[in-house]
Structures are given as structure tokens and as C-alpha cells.
Design a protein around this motif. Structure first.
Motif, PDB file in Angstrom:
ATOM      1  N   GLN A 283     -44.720  13.078  -9.965  1.00 19.17           N
ATOM      2  CA  GLN A 283     -45.104  12.193 -11.056  1.00 19.17           C
ATOM      3  C   GLN A 283     -46.377  11.412 -10.691  1.00 19.17           C
ATOM      4  OE1 GLN A 283     -41.823   9.571 -11.697  1.00 19.17           O
ATOM      5  NE2 GLN A 283     -42.397   9.129 -13.804  1.00 19.17           N
ATOM      6  N   PHE A 284     -46.392  10.908  -9.469  1.00 21.95           N
ATOM      7  CA  PHE A 284     -47.521  10.099  -9.018  1.00 21.95           C
ATOM      8  C   PHE A 284     -48.803  10.921  -8.974  1.00 21.95           C
ATOM      9  CE2 PHE A 284     -50.232   8.196  -5.724  1.00 21.95           C
ATOM     10  CZ  PHE A 284     -50.334   6.910  -6.221  1.00 21.95           C
ATOM     11  N   ARG A 285     -48.661  12.210  -8.730  1.00 28.42           N
ATOM     12  CA  ARG A 285     -49.826  13.076  -8.590  1.00 28.42           C
ATOM     13  C   ARG A 285     -50.385  13.571  -9.920  1.00 28.42           C
ATOM     14  NH1 ARG A 285     -47.472  17.210  -5.011  1.00 28.42           N
ATOM     15  NH2 ARG A 285     -46.307  15.732  -3.755  1.00 28.42           N
ATOM     16  N   GLN A 286     -49.713  13.284 -11.033  1.00 30.09           N
ATOM     17  CA  GLN A 286     -50.260  13.701 -12.326  1.00 30.09           C
ATOM     18  C   GLN A 286     -51.570  12.960 -12.562  1.00 30.09           C
ATOM     19  OE1 GLN A 286     -48.534  16.064 -14.475  1.00 30.09           O
ATOM     20  NE2 GLN A 286     -47.600  16.270 -12.450  1.00 30.09           N
ATOM     21  N   PRO A 287     -52.636  13.707 -12.777  1.00 33.57           N
ATOM     22  CA  PRO A 287     -53.947  13.059 -12.886  1.00 33.57           C
ATOM     23  C   PRO A 287     -54.022  12.014 -14.004  1.00 33.57           C
ATOM     24  CG  PRO A 287     -54.175  15.456 -12.794  1.00 33.57           C
ATOM     25  CD  PRO A 287     -52.718  15.166 -12.896  1.00 33.57           C
ATOM     26  N   ASN A 288     -53.212  12.192 -15.054  1.00 39.02           N
ATOM     27  CA  ASN A 288     -53.315  11.256 -16.181  1.00 39.02           C
ATOM     28  C   ASN A 288     -52.309  10.106 -16.110  1.00 39.02           C
ATOM     29  OD1 ASN A 288     -50.948  12.556 -16.696  1.00 39.02           O
ATOM     30  ND2 ASN A 288     -51.347  12.908 -18.878  1.00 39.02           N
ATOM     31  N   LEU A 289     -51.666   9.932 -14.939  1.00 37.37           N
ATOM     32  CA  LEU A 289     -50.640   8.880 -14.848  1.00 37.37           C
ATOM     33  C   LEU A 289     -51.140   7.504 -15.301  1.00 37.37           C
ATOM     34  CD1 LEU A 289     -47.678   8.094 -13.906  1.00 37.37           C
ATOM     35  CD2 LEU A 289     -48.769   7.412 -11.751  1.00 37.37           C
ATOM     36  N   PRO A 290     -52.297   7.038 -14.808  1.00 39.81           N
ATOM     37  CA  PRO A 290     -52.745   5.699 -15.232  1.00 39.81           C
ATOM     38  C   PRO A 290     -52.935   5.578 -16.746  1.00 39.81           C
ATOM     39  CG  PRO A 290     -53.962   6.418 -13.301  1.00 39.81           C
ATOM     40  CD  PRO A 290     -53.185   7.613 -13.778  1.00 39.81           C
ATOM     41  N   GLU A 291     -53.484   6.614 -17.379  1.00 37.78           N
ATOM     42  CA  GLU A 291     -53.668   6.575 -18.843  1.00 37.78           C
ATOM     43  C   GLU A 291     -52.325   6.642 -19.548  1.00 37.78           C
ATOM     44  OE1 GLU A 291     -55.344   8.744 -16.903  1.00 37.78           O
ATOM     45  OE2 GLU A 291     -57.313   7.767 -16.943  1.00 37.78           O
ATOM     46  N   PHE A 292     -51.433   7.472 -18.998  1.00 40.13           N
ATOM     47  CA  PHE A 292     -50.107   7.595 -19.598  1.00 40.13           C
ATOM     48  C   PHE A 292     -49.400   6.242 -19.602  1.00 40.13           C
ATOM     49  CE2 PHE A 292     -45.547   8.215 -19.301  1.00 40.13           C
ATOM     50  CZ  PHE A 292     -45.315   9.015 -20.407  1.00 40.13           C
ATOM     51  N   VAL A 293     -49.460   5.554 -18.477  1.00 45.77           N
ATOM     52  CA  VAL A 293     -48.800   4.247 -18.365  1.00 45.77           C
ATOM     53  C   VAL A 293     -49.468   3.229 -19.284  1.00 45.77           C
ATOM     54  CG1 VAL A 293     -48.254   2.346 -16.795  1.00 45.77           C
ATOM     55  CG2 VAL A 293     -47.973   4.702 -16.027  1.00 45.77           C
ATOM     56  N   ALA A 294     -50.792   3.278 -19.340  1.00 43.85           N
ATOM     57  CA  ALA A 294     -51.516   2.347 -20.215  1.00 43.85           C
ATOM     58  C   ALA A 294     -51.081   2.521 -21.667  1.00 43.85           C
ATOM     59  CB  ALA A 294     -53.026   2.568 -20.078  1.00 43.85           C
ATOM     60  N   ALA A 295     -50.969   3.780 -22.097  1.00 44.66           N
ATOM     61  CA  ALA A 295     -50.563   4.060 -23.478  1.00 44.66           C
ATOM     62  C   ALA A 295     -49.144   3.574 -23.746  1.00 44.66           C
ATOM     63  CB  ALA A 295     -50.675   5.561 -23.764  1.00 44.66           C
ATOM     64  N   LEU A 296     -48.293   3.746 -22.730  1.00 46.14           N
ATOM     65  CA  LEU A 296     -46.904   3.324 -22.843  1.00 46.14           C
ATOM     66  C   LEU A 296     -46.791   1.808 -23.020  1.00 46.14           C
ATOM     67  CD1 LEU A 296     -44.419   5.225 -22.252  1.00 46.14           C
ATOM     68  CD2 LEU A 296     -44.171   3.863 -20.194  1.00 46.14           C
ATOM     69  N   LEU A 297     -47.634   1.082 -22.294  1.00 45.78           N
ATOM     70  CA  LEU A 297     -47.616  -0.374 -22.395  1.00 45.78           C
ATOM     71  C   LEU A 297     -48.036  -0.816 -23.794  1.00 45.78           C
ATOM     72  CD1 LEU A 297     -49.071  -1.281 -18.878  1.00 45.78           C
ATOM     73  CD2 LEU A 297     -46.726  -1.636 -19.683  1.00 45.78           C
ATOM     74  N   VAL A 298     -49.034  -0.142 -24.332  1.00 47.77           N
ATOM     75  CA  VAL A 298     -49.479  -0.460 -25.692  1.00 47.77           C
ATOM     76  C   VAL A 298     -48.350  -0.174 -26.671  1.00 47.77           C
ATOM     77  CG1 VAL A 298     -51.067   0.194 -27.545  1.00 47.77           C
ATOM     78  CG2 VAL A 298     -51.922  -0.071 -25.202  1.00 47.77           C
ATOM     79  N   GLU A 299     -47.735   1.009 -26.520  1.00 42.33           N
ATOM     80  CA  GLU A 299     -46.698   1.434 -27.455  1.00 42.33           C
ATOM     81  C   GLU A 299     -45.492   0.498 -27.442  1.00 42.33           C
ATOM     82  OE1 GLU A 299     -45.151   5.396 -26.708  1.00 42.33           O
ATOM     83  OE2 GLU A 299     -43.440   4.903 -27.998  1.00 42.33           O
ATOM     84  N   THR A 300     -45.096   0.063 -26.253  1.00 42.83           N
ATOM     85  CA  THR A 300     -43.901  -0.785 -26.162  1.00 42.83           C
ATOM     86  C   THR A 300     -44.239  -2.263 -26.295  1.00 42.83           C
ATOM     87  OG1 THR A 300     -44.068  -0.850 -23.756  1.00 42.83           O
ATOM     88  CG2 THR A 300     -42.662   0.868 -24.706  1.00 42.83           C
ATOM     89  N   GLY A 301     -45.518  -2.584 -26.274  1.00 43.01           N
ATOM     90  CA  GLY A 301     -45.917  -3.976 -26.411  1.00 43.01           C
ATOM     91  C   GLY A 301     -45.645  -4.817 -25.179  1.00 43.01           C
ATOM     92  N   MET A 302     -45.432  -4.132 -24.053  1.00 40.66           N
ATOM     93  CA  MET A 302     -45.142  -4.888 -22.841  1.00 40.66           C
ATOM     94  C   MET A 302     -46.415  -5.171 -22.059  1.00 40.66           C
ATOM     95  SD  MET A 302     -42.272  -4.351 -19.918  1.00 40.66           S
ATOM     96  CE  MET A 302     -43.330  -3.578 -18.731  1.00 40.66           C
ATOM     97  N   ASP A 303     -46.460  -6.372 -21.487  1.00 41.47           N
ATOM     98  CA  ASP A 303     -47.604  -6.772 -20.691  1.00 41.47           C
ATOM     99  C   ASP A 303     -47.615  -6.011 -19.361  1.00 41.47           C
ATOM    100  OD1 ASP A 303     -49.538  -9.257 -21.079  1.00 41.47           O
ATOM    101  OD2 ASP A 303     -49.212  -8.903 -18.930  1.00 41.47           O
ATOM    102  N   ALA A 304     -48.800  -5.580 -18.934  1.00 41.37           N
ATOM    103  CA  ALA A 304     -48.917  -4.820 -17.678  1.00 41.37           C
ATOM    104  C   ALA A 304     -48.365  -5.602 -16.488  1.00 41.37           C
ATOM    105  CB  ALA A 304     -50.369  -4.443 -17.433  1.00 41.37           C
TER     106      ALA A 304
END
Ligand code: C2E
Ligand code: MG
Ligand code: MG
Ligand code: MG
Length: 284
Positions: free
Chosen positions: A123-144
Motif C-alpha cells: 500500500q505504501f509503495r503505491q505511487p499515488n498514495l499521497p494523492e489518494f489520501v488527499a482526495a479521501l480527506l476532502v471526500e470525508t471532510g476530515m482535517d489532515a
């Protein structure tokens, strides 16, 4: 069967090996179905401040509630999920659910807390992990700043240059990074200065005998000194007794997790316990 084989033939699979392979295949098949049917749930364990006893964070730990197998602990299916790639959709579900639940708790009036999610190597090695997490935070409305990611030494040491970049991109968003099971890897300490880290989690194996084993005590004491001089926080895992707690407090450990405070609890039980402790505090 082997007995029927001629001389010079190898017996590739013993009956035991066949049985094990069959079991493993069945587990893999069931796990695939569990993913479709969403049979997973998160349990939560508090991270407790040594000094105050306050809980400002918790760790989300995945379980598989299987109708046939009962409640299956992560060690029995995470490795298979990793080998098969199923960890990607499973890990995405865990991240999403942890953020969703934490945001829901915040909206319901509970004090703001940080939720920690374990990341596997793949999971950590997925190149898009940071973008994936960023999108998730936006979607759930949770602060980083309310998200913490736990990675082990071996996960980040697999490819230190890439890992440093990934951690940097996560950290830049305001996400908190912890090194899980610290002290059990075989890595050099030099990575500590290359990586954007916030917390070292001292592995349970050093905590178990800390009050009776001078070597364990010396290791923990050194890790705490090292961490603090690098401006990292230290949390101890697997604290089960008051004796261990007192010892860790004496050594200057910042936080702890363990059965002494609470086992990992289903969301509803975690919430109830938390509300109760807040009510008790306000009544006092
Ligand atoms: P971990 O991240 O090091 O989590 C700590 C484990 O120790 C948890 O086991 C927790 O229930 C257990 N524990 C906590 N306090 C105590 C204590 O006082 N005494 C003892 N004996 N044990 C304690 P669990 O939940 O079975 O998880 C095992 C491992 O599975 C985790 O180790 C983590 O590496 C992995 N895992 C759990 N959830 C996830 C997930 O969502 N994704 C990934 N990739 N891995 C996960
Ligand atoms: Mg962990
Ligand atoms: Mg751990
Ligand atoms: Mg562990």
C-alpha cells in the motif's frame, strides 16, 4: 500419488502440504468474497497521554467478521491480502472508514481526535498514495491533522529514497507519521533523520518485561532519549500492567497503548466508553 511414482521421482507435495495449500486457497477465496460483501470492521484502541491520562488519538485495527469463521484477527488475513493485492481495496476501505467514523464523531460533538491507520508495504509503495489520501480527506471532510499513518521500519526501508518522498508528500499535507513496532526491524538508524516522522512506537516486545529486564529497560530508555533529541514523540505499545506504566512514565515516555487502558473496541463500544469518561470528568 508418490508411492506410485517410479524411482528417481520427487514427491513434490505431501498430503500435509496439499491440505495447507487447500486451506490457503479457501481463505483467499473467502477473503475475496468478504471484500465484495464488506465483512470488515474497525476496532479502536485509545492512545493515552502519560502525563494527563487524556485520549487525543486512537488506532484503527481491522477485523474480518466472517459468518463462517467468526471474528478473524488481521494477522490471519493481512499477509494474504498483501500477497494477492487485495490489500489495495481493503486498505482503501480501512482508510475511508477510519476517516468517515472520526469525522462523524467530531460532528456528533465528541472532542477532536486523531485516528491512526496502519499501512502495509504494498500500500505504501503505491505511487499515488499521497494523492489518494488527499482526495479521501476532502471526500470525508476530515482535517489532515486528524489523520496518522503507521508504517514499520521495513516498509520505509525497502526503498528509502522513494519512501522519503512519499513521507514528505504525506507530511506536507499535515498528516502525522508514526514508525510502528520500532526496534524490531533490522534497519540502520540513519533513516530517522532522512524521513519526516512524528512518533516512534516502541514495540510491545520491549515493554513486556521492562520492569524486570535491565536490557529491555536500557533499550527503551535509549530509544526515548534518541527520539526526544530528534524532536519525535514516543508511544509504548502493549502496556498491560501498572508496573509497566510506572516504569515507562519514569523513563519519560509520552504516551501509551495497551490492554491496561483498553482493548481495541468496536466503534460503538469505543464511543460509549469515551462519552462515559468525558461525563465522569465533567461531573468531577
Ligand atoms: P500493530 O499495528 O502493531 O497493532 C498492535 C497490536 O497489538 C494489535 O493487534 C492490538 O490489538 C494488540 N495490542 C494492543 N494492546 C495490547 C496489549 O496490551 N497486549 C497485547 N498482547 N496486545 C495488544 P491486532 O489488532 O491483532 O493487529 C495486529 C497487526 O495487524 C497490527 O499490529 C498491524 O500490523 C496489523 N493491522 C491491523 N489493522 C491493520 C490495517 O487496517 N491495515 C494493515 N495493513 N495492517 C493492519
Ligand atoms: Mg499499528
Ligand atoms: Mg505496533
Ligand atoms: Mg505490532
Amino acid at each position: 500419488h508418490a508411492k506410485k511414482m517410479g524411482r528417481g521421482n520427487y514427491q513434490f507435495f505431501t498430503p500435509e502440504m496439499n491440505a495447507a495449500a487447500g486451506k490457503r486457497l479457501a481463505l483467499e477465496r473467502d477473503l475475496r468474497r468478504a471484500l465484495e460483501l464488506k465483512e470488515f470492521e474497525l476496532h479502536y484502541q485509545p492512545k493515552v497521554d502519560m502525563a494527563t491520562g487524556d485520549v487525543h488519538a486512537m488506532e484503527a485495527l481491522v477485523r474480518w467478521r466472517s459468518p463462517e469463521r467468526g471474528l478473524v484477527p488481521p494477522n490471519e488475513f493481512i499477509p494474504i491480502a498483501e500477497e494477492t493485492g487485495m490489500i489495495i481495496p481493503l486498505g482503501a476501505w480501512v482508510l475511508h472508514e477510519a476517516c468517515r467514523q472520526n469525522r462523524a464523531w467530531q460532528l456528533s460533538g465528541l472532542p477532536r481526535m486523531r485516528v491512526a491507520v496502519n499501512l502495509s508495504a504494498y500500500q505504501f509503495r503505491q505511487p499515488n498514495l499521497p494523492e489518494f489520501v488527499a482526495a479521501l480527506l476532502v471526500e470525508t471532510g476530515m482535517d489532515a491533522s486528524c489523520l496518522e499513518l503507521e508504517v514499520t521500519e521495513s516498509v520505509v526501508m525497502h526503498n528509502p529514497a522513494d519512501a522519503a518522498l512519499t513521507l514528505e508528500r504525506l507530511h506536507a499535507q499535515g498528516i502525522h507519521i508514526s514508525v510502528d513496532d520500532f526496534g524490531t526491524g533490522y534497519s540502520s538508524l540513519s533513516y530517522l533523520k532522512q524521513f519526516q516522522l512524528d512518533t516512534l512506537k516502541i514495540d510491545r516486545s520491549f515493554v513486556r518485561d521492562i520492569s524486570s529486564n535491565a536490557d529491555d529497560a536500557a533499550i527503551v530508555k535509549s530509544v526515548i532519549a534518541l527520539a526526544h533529541s530528534l524532536r519525535l514523540k514516543v508511544i509504548a505499545e502493549g502496556v498491560e500492567t501498572n508496573e509497566q506504566l510506572d516504569f515507562l512514565r519514569m523513563l519519560g515516555c509520552d504516551q501509551y497503548q495497551g490492554y491496561l487502558s483498553s482493548r481495541p473496541l468496536p466503534a460503538a463500544d469505543f464511543e460509549r466508553t469515551l462519552r462515559l469518561s468525558i461525563d465522569l470528568r465533567q461531573a468531577a
